[in-house]
Enzyme design. Structure first.
Site, PDB file in Angstrom:
ATOM      1  CE  LYS A   1     -19.868   2.297  35.035  1.00 39.52           C
ATOM      2  NZ  LYS A   1     -19.705   3.811  34.943  1.00 39.52           N
TER       3      LYS A   1
ATOM      4  CD  GLU B   1     -33.763   7.971  39.283  1.00 41.29           C
ATOM      5  OE1 GLU B   1     -34.143   8.479  38.321  1.00 41.29           O
ATOM      6  OE2 GLU B   1     -32.740   7.815  39.953  1.00 41.29           O
TER       7      GLU B   1
ATOM      8  CD  GLU C   1     -33.313  14.441  33.102  1.00 40.12           C
ATOM      9  OE1 GLU C   1     -33.384  14.134  34.401  1.00 40.12           O
ATOM     10  OE2 GLU C   1     -32.659  13.537  32.285  1.00 40.12           O
TER      11      GLU C   1
ATOM     12  CB  CYS D   1     -32.984  12.116  37.944  1.00 43.88           C
ATOM     13  SG  CYS D   1     -33.288  11.667  39.429  1.00 43.88           S
TER      14      CYS D   1
END
Length: 489
Positions: A173, A249, A377, A283
């Protein structure tokens, strides 16, 4: 824009459902394509195909799987320029960086084509003379993979290449903002003669119901997910009733530590790279910059000079360094974190501008420790810089986060390099290195940054499980029988 499939890829067939969603480019806000919008019915069809295909694919000779993966890698290389342009159209990454992503994807596919030939088990000694004990490594089963938008080719390959190499089948997906890159990879897999049902791609504008259906299915043995921590936590809970194997992750909040003995020029250049590639939408991007007080003024001056030479603009221009953010929501987050820091007394050293989806590289100093940017983040070109007085203080600040994906440090002192790398609570450490990720090494974090790894032999083992087999041997022939048998020769 290069041509790419727009239909779902289910059981080796392109399936146009008659229901579509629009994919728009952050480059110009124009429609790129209308893509098939998959739901729970398509998920069910994909699971059935994945289960049937798995019974055959798992028994396919490993050298045959390797040959198909090698052909796939070759085709990705042949179509590298088209794939690079797809990436830039879909998520706005500057074209030079998109080409670099394709190189990474090709290397990953080729690496796993070779590494799968080295899936070996073990024989272990038995305390009984009539037993033989073996450990086999077998594929876990059908896999559900969810990939993000920020690296829509390399992230797909990093997940599905080891899964396919191990003998698993994959239902993918892709992120709804970047489905075309994944569909193009599926097209190339079919061209490489990947069997039907081994790789299936289900684009969806409403991924939650589709994911819930697949996570509830006991026939799906494993989930591999890259994305936000919040979504990862939901998927973690959804996988518990069927005890799925998980690779997660998740978010990162990478600190950068610059010690007084660092090569300042190298530290500036590599930290610029670690922060501003993909406009900070990585990331493992540098999120917090800590510099020894002894060199803080010099480092800051050099850093500001380097930032001033970054070119913001058309991501298809060869000299562009920073393109647009992926969406208006990403720009709003940039603005909100910046305003929060300024409201708390931060000093703006450069940047702070946002025009459309383009945000300028922004450096902040004198921040309140409670500022959002220290705890969230950023995923944007926003970076706080703070001083520190001691090694212990630098380590404490670096570890003051619930995330633990990547960290960076610059020093010429080998002892310090080891001490700090050992003390940092994360899965990846770059010592005088702003880009430590490589296909043959593990990539993953701890704490709220996830569990499991991708990359290297460890990434392959995420798709394998151990099977212990004990062989009870029949009694050996009686001595007389053996002598008789020998006399007949």
């Amino acid at each position: 824009m290069p041509l790419a499939p727009t239909a779902a890829f289910i059981n080796g067939c392109w399936t146009d459902l008659g229901i579509h969603f629009v994919v728009r480019s952050p480059v110009n806000q124009q429609m790129l394509a209308e893509v098939s919008d998959c739901g729970t019915r398509e998920a069910e069809a994909a699971v059935q195909a994945a289960v049937v295909s798995f019974t055959i694919w798992r028994q396919t000779a490993v050298y045959q799987r390797a040959a198909i993966l090698s052909r796939w890698a070759d085709l990705i290389q042949i179509h590298a320029e088209d794939l690079a342009h797809l990436i830039t159209w879909e998520m706005g990454k500057p074209i030079r960086q998109s080409r670099a992503e394709i190189k990474t994807a090709v290397t990953l596919a080729r690496w796993y084509a070779e590494e799968c030939k080295r899936i070996t088990g073990e024989s272990i000694p038995s305390q009984f003379p009539d037993k033989r004990l073996q450990i086999w490594k077998v594929p876990v089963g059908p896999v559900f993979a969810i990939t993000p938008w920020n690296s829509p080719v390399s992230m797909v390959v990093r997940k599905i290449a080891p899964a396919l190499a191990a003998g698993c089948t994959v239902i993918l997906k892709p992120d709804e903002q970047t489905p075309l890159s994944a569909l193009k990879l599926a097209e190339l897999w079919a061209e490489a003669e990947g069997p039907a049902g081994t790789l299936q791609v289900l684009p969806s504008s409403a991924p939650a119901p589709l994911a819930e259906r697949l996570m509830a299915d006991p026939r799906i043995a494993k989930l591999s997910f890259t994305g936000s921590t919040a979504v990862g936590q939901k998927l973690y809970a959804q996988g518990s009733p069927t005890i799925k194997r998980l690779s997660l992750e998740l978010g990162g909040h990478a600190p950068v530590l610059i010690f007084a003995d660092a090569d300042i020029a190298a530290a500036v250049a590599m930290t610029i790279h670690a922060k501003f590639r993909y406009a900070g939408q990585s990331c493992v991007a540098a999120n917090r910059l800590y510099v020894d007080d002894a060199i803080l003024p010099e480092f800051t001056a050099r850093y500001l000079d380097a930032v001033s030479h970054l070119k913001i603009g058309d991501p298809f221009a060869e000299d562009t360094d920073i393109g647009p953010l992926v969406s208006a929501a990403a720009v709003q987050k940039f603005k909100a974190q910046l305003q929060d820091a300024l409201d708390r007394g931060a000093r703006l050293l450069c940047g702070g501008d946002a025009q459309g989806l383009w945000c300028s590289p922004t450096l902040l100093a004198d921040l309140d420790p409670q500022s959002r940017i220290f705890h969230e983040e950023s995923f944007s070109p926003l970076l706080p810089i703070q001083g520190f007085r001691s090694e212990a203080e630098a380590i404490a600040r670096a570890n003051d986060t619930p995330y633990g994906l990547a960290a960076y440090l610059w020093t010429r002192d080998l002892g310090r390099a080891y001490r700090v790398a050992e003390a940092l609570q994360c899965g990846i450490v770059g010592v005088n290195d702003g880009s430590p990720a490589t296909p043959q090494a593990p990539f993953g974090g701890n704490k709220l940054s996830g569990l499991g790894v991708e990359g290297g032999k460890w990434g392959l083992e995420e798709y394998l499980q151990l099977r212990y087999v004990s062989f009870q041997l029949p009694p050996a022939p009686a001595t007389g029988d053996m002598e008789s048998a020998l006399s007949d020769l």
